[in-house]
Enzyme design. Structure first.
Site, mmCIF file in Angstrom:
data_model
loop_
_atom_site.group_PDB
_atom_site.id
_atom_site.type_symbol
_atom_site.label_atom_id
_atom_site.label_comp_id
_atom_site.label_asym_id
_atom_site.label_seq_id
_atom_site.Cartn_x
_atom_site.Cartn_y
_atom_site.Cartn_z
ATOM 1 N N GLN A 194 6.163 -7.997 14.615
ATOM 2 C CA GLN A 194 6.592 -6.732 14.040
ATOM 3 C C GLN A 194 5.732 -5.422 14.804
ATOM 4 O OE1 GLN A 194 5.961 -8.731 10.170
ATOM 5 N NE2 GLN A 194 5.904 -6.725 9.894
ATOM 6 N N PHE A 225 7.625 -10.881 6.865
ATOM 7 C CA PHE A 225 7.157 -10.307 5.638
ATOM 8 C C PHE A 225 5.982 -9.633 5.898
ATOM 9 C CE2 PHE A 225 10.737 -13.789 3.968
ATOM 10 C CZ PHE A 225 11.333 -13.030 3.864
ATOM 11 N N ARG A 307 -5.755 -0.625 0.644
ATOM 12 C CA ARG A 307 -4.604 -0.084 -0.662
ATOM 13 C C ARG A 307 -4.280 -0.326 -1.884
ATOM 14 N NH1 ARG A 307 1.261 1.183 -0.154
ATOM 15 N NH2 ARG A 307 0.914 2.117 2.071
ATOM 16 N N ARG A 339 3.829 -8.426 1.767
ATOM 17 C CA ARG A 339 4.805 -7.765 1.352
ATOM 18 C C ARG A 339 4.152 -6.942 0.462
ATOM 19 N NH1 ARG A 339 11.012 -9.464 0.466
ATOM 20 N NH2 ARG A 339 11.667 -7.458 0.626
ATOM 21 N N THR A 437 -2.406 3.661 5.514
ATOM 22 C CA THR A 437 -3.312 4.360 5.387
ATOM 23 C C THR A 437 -3.795 4.629 6.020
ATOM 24 O OG1 THR A 437 -3.871 2.547 4.758
ATOM 25 C CG2 THR A 437 -3.082 2.640 2.625
ATOM 26 N N ALA A 506 4.549 -1.224 6.072
ATOM 27 C CA ALA A 506 4.126 -0.187 5.225
ATOM 28 C C ALA A 506 5.336 0.373 4.101
ATOM 29 C CB ALA A 506 2.629 1.103 5.492
ATOM 30 N N GLU A 716 8.752 -2.956 -0.223
ATOM 31 C CA GLU A 716 7.763 -3.711 -0.613
ATOM 32 C C GLU A 716 7.527 -3.134 -2.648
ATOM 33 O OE1 GLU A 716 4.085 -3.978 2.335
ATOM 34 O OE2 GLU A 716 5.219 -1.626 2.516
#
Length: 764
Positions: A194, A225, A307, A339, A437, A506, A716
C-alpha cells in the site's frame, strides 16, 4: 450526484485479464525464495542445520543476516529496531531467520520446511495480561484529558472491562514480491504494498544504496485492508536482498496458511472504563484506559493507539473525559494497520458502556444516543470543533427508514411468543475523522500528460487494491477537463514518476491523490484555455473571458455560443504545435491539520464522516447460533464521486465489521502459534450472513466540509456500522435476565460466546 462511470478494471477482472505481480514472473527466468522461520515465540539461534537437504543433493542458496550489505533494520520511522533477519534472537513464531533460494517455487517451500533450526528457548510473553504485568509497554502512556464541566447530580456510575479481539486481514492476494536487478546496482521492485515509498526507503537501506537505486512499481493489489501498509516491507526487503545476492530476478509468494500464521493482525485491546451519568442518561464523566497488544515490534502500534484515543468519544459530546493508552510488546507477530485503525476497538468500548447505561435507566437505546450525540458547535475532547455534526440527523433518518417504533414492537412480540429464539436490535452512530494523524503524510502528488492526440496519461501516488481508487481519480480528470474516461489511462504507481508518496491508507487515498490530480488538471486547463481563446476570439470577433470557456463531452466551447467550439483532441494538437507545455505536476497538502501529541490538543482531521446503523439479529438459545435479519444504514459521503463504488464500500466495510465482532476469532496457543490459520478454523462472513433486507440511505448538507469535488472518504467509516451486530446480539440476550446491564458477552460473539453469555443469564 450520481456518477455512473464504469469500474475501470471490471471487464478485466471478470475475464481474467487483469494483471497482478504473479503474472510478471512469466516474463523473467526467476529464482524463487521462501523464508525459513522461527518455530519459537522467543529463542536464541544456535545453528541452522542443512544436513538433510544436503544429503538429498538439492541445489540451493541460503541467505542469512550476514549477507545484508546495508543496515539490518526494516523499522520505518517509529523509533523501534526490527531486523530483517535476526543475528541471534527470534521474537515470534513465523519470524524469518533465513531465506532459501532455488529455481522452483514448490522446491523452495519444501526445502524451507526440511531445514532444521536449533534454538535455546527463552521465556516469552504471548498474553497481553502478562505483558502488562511485566511492564512491557513500548513507551510512556499517552493521554488526552478534558474537564469542562463541574460534575453534579450523578444518578449512577458503572465500570467495566472489555476485551476486543484480533482480526485477520484475509486479503485474496497473499504477501508477495518480484525484484528485477538492473545495471549498476539498480533494482525494480514489484511489491504487493500500500506504500511504494516505504518499500523504496527500506530496501535501499537494506542494500546500503541511495533511494534512487530502487524503483517500486504497483499496478494493483488483490486486497489489503491495511495488512500491506507496513507489513509488505518485510517481504519486499527479503526479495530484494535475495535479488542483490543472486544477481537475478527473484520472486517470493507466501502460502495462505503461512501468510495468516506469520503476519500481524488488527490489535487486540483490553480496555477499562468508568462512567458517571445523570438521571436522563447524559454522560457526565468518562475515564478509559486503552491497552493494546502490539506484538514483537512497534510497526504502526503508536499511530493505531493514537486513533483509538481520538475516537474514544464515538459520536458523543462528553464534557469530562480522560483517556489513557499504551501498547505492549508481546512475542506475537507485530500487529498492524487494519480498516478503522484503532477506532473500532475504542468505539465499541464506549458503545458497550452507553448500552449499559440505557439498561440501567430503562431509557430507549436510540433515545439515549440522541441525548449524548454531538451538536453543532460542540468540540471534541482534543479541542477540535465537530463542525458538521450530522450525527443527530443521521439518527433521525435511521429512525425513519427503519420504522423504529414499529420494529421495536415487532421484536417484543417475537420474543414473547418464542421460547428458544430471541431477537435484538443494535444501534450505533458513526463519526470518523479523515486525515493521517501523522501530519507529514497528508500530502499527495500527481503527474498528468496530455498527448498531442488528446489522450491522457495519469500518474499519482495512490494504490489500487480493489476499492476502485483509479476509477474515482480518473473521474476527477474527466470532470475537470471535460473528457470521457476512455481518453484517460491511469498508469501504475511508480516511484520514478511520483516520489515521496504517502501510503494509500487512513481513507485518504482519493482525497490526497484526487486533489493533487485536480490541481494538475487545472494547470493544464488554464494553458488550453489560452489556446482556445485565441481560436474562439478569431471566430467570434470579440474578446472572450476565460471563465466563459467550457470543457465538456470531449469538446471545448464558448459558453455564450456553443457553435464556437473545438474538439478536445484538436485543441491538444494545436497546443502541441504552439509549443504549449502539456504536462503538469500537481501537489496537494491537506490544509489546517495539526495535533500536539504531548498536550493532546489540536486539529488532527480535515473533516468527519458521519452516519448511523441499526441491525436486527436473531439468536438460537439452544445452539448459540444467530442470523442477522435486517440492516439499515444512513451514511454521509458528501457529493459522491461515484455512488455505485461508495455503496459497494459501505456494504463491504459493514460486513467486514460484522465479521470482526461476531465470528472472526484469532486464537494463539501458549507457545505463540496461530491455531486459527485456515478457513476451517477462522470464519469470515459469506453471502449467507447478509440479510435480504439491507437498506442504505444518505444524509447530506450543501455546507458540509468535504474534499475533492465535494466528496468524502468511504473506505473505513462504514466498518464501524458492523459493530451494531455485536450490540444486537447482546440486546437479544438481555431478554433472558432482569439485569441486562450485567451481561458478559465476549467479543467476537461466536456461537460459543453467545452460549456462555446465555448460561450466565440463567437463574438471574
Amino acid at each position: 450526484m450520481k456518477n455512473n462511470m464504469k469500474h475501470l478494471s471490471g471487464k478485466l477482472h471478470v475475464t481474467g485479464l487483469s494483471t497482478f505481480i504473479k503474472n510478471k514472473t512469466h516474463e523473467y527466468n526467476c529464482l524463487y525464495a521462501y523464508p525459513i522461520v522461527s518455530s519459537l515465540a522467543k529463542g536464541k539461534i544456535i545453528n541452522i542445520n542443512t544436513d538433510k537437504i544436503d544429503k538429498e543433493g538439492y541445489d540451493y542458496k541460503i541467505i542469512k543476516a550476514q549477507d545484508i550489505p546495508g543496515k539490518n533494520d526494516i523499522a520505518h520511522g517509529n523509533g523501534d529496531y526490527q531486523p530483517l533477519l535476526p543475528d541471534d534472537i527470534v521474537t515470534y513464531v513465523g519470524q524469518p531467520i533465513a531465506l532459501i533460494i532455488t529455481d522452483d517455487r514448490e522446491k523452495s517451500i519444501i526445502l524451507s520446511r526440511k531445514i532444521q533450526v536449533e534454538y535455546e528457548e527463552l521465556p516469552a510473553y504471548t498474553e497481553l495480561d502478562d505483558a502488562i504485568a511485566a511492564g512491557l509497554e513500548y513507551t510512556e502512556a499517552r493521554k488526552i484529558i478534558r474537564k469542562d464541566n463541574k460534575i453534579e447530580e450523578v444518578a449512577g456510575e458503572i465500570s467495566g472491562e472489555l476485551e476486543v479481539g484480533f482480526q485477520e486481514h484475509f486479503y485474496f492476494e497473499t504477501q508477495r514480491c518480484l525484484t528485477i536487478p538492473e545495471e549498476n546496482d539498480y533494482y525494480t521492485v514489484y511489491s504487493s504494498t500500500q506504500g511504494v515509498s516505504e518499500i523504496q526507503d527500506v530496501c535501499s537501506r537494506i542494500l546500503g544504496l541511495a533511494s534512487n537505486h530502487i524503483t517500486v512499481d504497483v499496478r494493483r493489489l488483490g486486497g489489503a485492508f491495511g495488512g500491506k501498509e507496513a507489513q509488505a516491507t518485510l517481504w519486499a526487503s527479503l526479495t530484494t536482498l535475495a535479488s542483490s545476492v543472486m544477481k537475478k530476478p527473484v520472486y517470493l509468494e507466501l502460502e495462505r496458511k503461512d501468510d495468516v500464521s506469520w503476519t500481524g493482525k488488527r490489535h487486540q485491546f483490553k480496555n477499562k472504563y468508568k462512567v458517571a451519568y445523570s438521571k436522563d442518561g447524559q454522560i457526565l464523566d468518562y475515564s478509559v484506559y486503552l491497552r493494546s497488544n502490539g506484538g514483537a515490534f512497534i510497526d504502526l502500534s503508536h499511530a493505531i493507539l493514537e486513533r483509538g484515543l481520538l475516537h474514544i468519544d464515538s459520536g458523543y459530546y462528553i464534557a469530562n473525559l480522560e483517556v489513557y493508552g499504551n501498547s505492549y510488546r508481546t512475542n506475537l507477530p507485530p500487529n498492524t494497520a487494519f480498516r478503522g485503525f484503532g477506532a473500532p476497538q475504542a468505539i465499541l468500548t464506549t458503545e458497550a458502556a452507553i448500552e449499559r447505561i440505557a439498561y440501567k435507566l430503562g431509557i430507549d437505546r436510540l433515545e439515549i444516543r440522541k441525548r449524548n450525540i454531538y451538536k453543532k458547535g460542540d468540540k471534541a475532547h482534543y479541542g477540535m470543533e465537530v463542525f458538521d455534526a450530522l450525527g443527530l440527523e443521521a439518527l433521525d433518518k435511521l429512525e425513519e427508514i427503519s420504522n423504529y417504533s414499529q420494529l421495536k414492537e415487532q421484536v417484543n412480540v417475537f420474543n414473547k411468543s418464542n421460547k428458544y429464539k430471541k431477537q435484538g436490535i443494535g444501534i450505533i452512530p458513526g463519526k470518523f475523522g479523515i486525515s493521517f494523524t501523522a501530519g507529514f503524510l497528508n500530502q499527495g502528488s500527481s503527474l498528468v500528460w496530455i498527448y498531442s492526440d488528446g489522450s491522457i496519461s495519469l500518474s499519482h501516488g495512490g494504490i489500487e487494491m480493489g476499492q476502485q481508487l483509479y476509477t474515482k481519480i480518473v473521474s476527477v480528470v474527466c470532470r475537470t477537463l471535460g473528457v470521457s474516461s476512455d481518453r484517460v489511462r491511469n498508469e501504475s504507481t511508480n516511484t520514478k514518476r511520483i516520489g515521496n508518496s504517502s501510503p494509500t491508507a487512513a481513507s485518504s487515498g482519493t482525497d490526497l491523490n484526487g486533489n493533487a490530480t485536480k490541481i494538475a488538471c487545472e494547470i493544464l486547463k488554464d494553458r488550453l484555455i489560452d489556446v482556445a481563446i485565441d481560436i474562439f476570439e478569431e471566430q467570434a470577433n470579440c474578446q472572450i473571458d476565460k471563465d466563459h470557456v467550457v470543457f465538456e463531452e470531449n469538446k471545448v466551447y464558448w459558453k455564450k455560443n456553443k457553435q464556437i467550439s473545438i474538439d478536445f483532441p484538436e485543441l491538444a494538437k494545436i497546443a502541441y504545435m504552439k509549443r504549449v507545455d502539456l504536462g503538469a505536476h500537481g501537489f496537494y497538502k491537506t490544509p489546517g491539520v495539526g495535533f500536539n501529541k504531548e498536550k493532546g490538543k489540536g486539529t488532527p482531521f480535515f473533516y468527519y464522516v458521519f452516519g448511523a446503523c441499526l441491525i436486527v439479529s436473531e439468536i438460537d438459545l439452544l445452539t448459540g447460533n444467530y442470523v442477522f435479519k435486517k440492516i439499515y444504514v444512513v451514511h454521509d459521503n458528501g457529493n459522491s464521486l461515484n455512488r455505485d463504488i461508495d455503496e459497494g464500500q459501505i456494504y463491504g466495510a459493514l460486513v467486514q465489521g460484522l465479521g470482526y465482532c461476531t465470528m472472526e476469532e484469532v486464537k494463539f496457543n501458549e507457545k505463540g502459534q496461530n491455531i486459527s490459520s485456515t478457513p476451517s478454523t477462522y470464519k469470515i462472513p459469506t453471502i449467507n450472513d447478509i440479510p435480504e433486507e439491507f437498506k442504505i440511505d444518505y444524509v447530506y448538507r450543501d455546507d458540509i466540509k468535504a474534499s475533492v469535488l465535494g466528496s468524502k472518504a468511504v473506505g473505513e467509516p462504514p466498518f464501524l456500522y458492523g459493530l451494531a451486530g455485536w450490540l444486537s446480539i447482546m440486546n437479544a440476550i438481555s431478554y433472558l435476565t432482569n439485569k441486562p446491564d450485567e451481561i458478559n458477552l465476549r467479543m467476537p460473539a461466536t456461537p460459543e460466546a453467545v452460549l456462555m453469555a446465555i448460561e450466565e443469564c440463567k437463574g438471574v
